[in-house]
Design an enzyme around this catalytic site. Structure first.
Site, PDB file in Angstrom:
ATOM      1  N   THR A  56      25.580 -26.264  -4.832  1.00 34.67           N
ATOM      2  CA  THR A  56      24.171 -26.801  -4.658  1.00 34.67           C
ATOM      3  C   THR A  56      23.943 -28.224  -4.153  1.00 34.67           C
ATOM      4  O   THR A  56      23.146 -28.474  -3.494  1.00 34.67           O
ATOM      5  CB  THR A  56      23.825 -27.471  -6.724  1.00 34.67           C
ATOM      6  OG1 THR A  56      23.767 -26.553  -6.821  1.00 34.67           O
ATOM      7  CG2 THR A  56      22.610 -28.400  -6.342  1.00 34.67           C
TER       8      THR A  56
ATOM      9  N   THR B   4      29.186 -27.206  -9.156  1.00 31.93           N
ATOM     10  CA  THR B   4      28.972 -27.727 -10.542  1.00 31.93           C
ATOM     11  C   THR B   4      29.932 -26.259 -11.120  1.00 31.93           C
ATOM     12  O   THR B   4      30.536 -27.127 -12.470  1.00 31.93           O
ATOM     13  CB  THR B   4      28.397 -28.538 -11.013  1.00 31.93           C
ATOM     14  OG1 THR B   4      27.168 -26.906 -10.586  1.00 31.93           O
ATOM     15  CG2 THR B   4      27.802 -29.472  -9.990  1.00 31.93           C
ATOM     16  N   ASP B   5      29.605 -25.090 -10.663  1.00 32.44           N
ATOM     17  CA  ASP B   5      29.630 -24.384 -11.743  1.00 32.44           C
ATOM     18  C   ASP B   5      31.373 -24.792 -12.075  1.00 32.44           C
ATOM     19  O   ASP B   5      32.026 -23.828 -13.343  1.00 32.44           O
ATOM     20  CB  ASP B   5      29.553 -23.391 -10.877  1.00 32.44           C
ATOM     21  CG  ASP B   5      28.290 -22.598 -11.513  1.00 32.44           C
ATOM     22  OD1 ASP B   5      27.170 -23.466 -11.770  1.00 32.44           O
ATOM     23  OD2 ASP B   5      28.043 -21.889 -10.950  1.00 32.44           O
TER      24      ASP B   5
END
Length: 326
Positions: free
Chosen positions: A16, A89-90
């Site tokens: 992201t 961030t996952d």
């Protein structure tokens, strides 16, 4: 910051923080490491010399073990004061722990990202990168291993979790952050006990591992099915390490064939060893050959299990390593 200029390498993996949104097509990774660094206000005034590496442009969910191990090889070939890794961030809670397990140098490695992409109002990427660079360049962070910096909080890789799907304060840890950044200063108040490292040059085996979440009414059929496809299994159990009685035989059989790690799905706290004694309790399962993960959660326990199996570790070596994780 010090009496000499500090040097920090920034590796961009995508995610992201490197995404922009075009029309109605959704956000995709488009920004390079150079783009990310150039968009950070105040970075030039830190006095830190930045070296950028456009390593990958992938969503966090598409990163693989091979990507991270190749990254660590590149990092270990550098002569820098610290490293910042920007990524989706996952998978930060997994990638940061993986890197922490295989990287043994004093040089701090800081993982960060963003919950809002660069096209959104209030994008948090630039602030996170600035704080991450300060931590990576600081003498205070040396010897901490790999940490995650988000919202100016510093989290140990072993404890950090993504605990919200969309919030800018998505990253938390139990028992809490080990430090923070305020007024351009890095402040560390806690240092986790050192965990045994897994040498990068010893990882060669091709293995597959999985996490199996135990739920209400489980009968062990799914556990057996998963067991046919993996070399090692992590069980995310109820409470302090409990499963339905109907799952006990399946887990006992699997533990005879492969390492089966017992964790708690609660998000915090340890797997116990002898408080409960009913069939399917922690004491019962450990007596049947499962290995307690102590306070290591299911996601991170799988990372550790995968690396240990890639190293060729047997049941006793895996149990010994987990005995040092608190």
């Amino acid at each position: 910051m010090t009496d000499r200029q500090r040097h920090v390498a920034v590796f961009s993996l995508g995610g992201t923080i490197a995404m922009t949104s075009k029309d109605a097509g959704g956000a995709t990774p488009t920004l390079s490491a150079t783009d990310l660094v150039a968009a950070v206000p105040g970075l030039a005034t830190t006095g830190v010399q930045i070296q950028v590496h456009d390593f990958r442009r992938l969503p966090g969910a598409s990163l693989a073990f091979s990507d991270l191990l190749d990254l660590v090889k590149e990092i270990e070939a550098l002569d820098m004061d610290g490293v910042v890794i920007t990524q989706g961030t996952d998978t930060i809670e997994e990638t940061s722990y993986l890197i922490d397990l295989v990287h043994s140098a004093e040089m701090p490695i800081v993982v960060t990202g963003a919950m809002r992409n660069a096209s959104m109002a209030g994008a948090d990427g630039p602030a996170n990168v600035l704080a991450a660079v300060r931590v990576a360049a600081s003498a205070e962070a040396r010897g901490l291993g790999t940490v995650v910096v988000f919202g100016e909080e510093i989290h140990a890789a072993r404890w950090v979790r993504k605990s919200h799907a969309t919030s800018p304060t998505a990253f938390t840890s139990y028992p809490g952050p080990i430090g923070y950044v305020a007024e351009d200063r890095v402040r560390i108040w806690s240092r986790p006990a050192e965990e045994p490292k897994i040498p990068l040059n010893q990882l060669s085996n091709d293995v597959r591992t999985a996490v199996a979440l135990v739920g209400l009414g489980d009968d062990g059929v799914v556990l057996r099915a998963i067991g046919t496809q993996v070399n090692g299994l992590v069980v995310a159990a109820f409470g302090a390490g409990h499963v339905p009685m109907s799952c006990v035989d399946a887990l006992a059989d699997l533990a005879k064939e492969m390492p089966v790690i017992l964790t708690t799905r609660t998000g915090a706290g340890p797997v116990l060893s002898g408080t409960y004694g009913f069939p399917g309790s922690e004491a019962d399962l450990l007596a049947r050959g499962l290995i307690a993960a102590n306070s290591l959660g299911p996601v991170k326990a799988r990372i550790l299990l995968q690396l240990l199996l890639m190293r060729g570790a047997d049941h006793s070596e895996i149990a010994e390593h987990l005995s040092h994780v608190y």
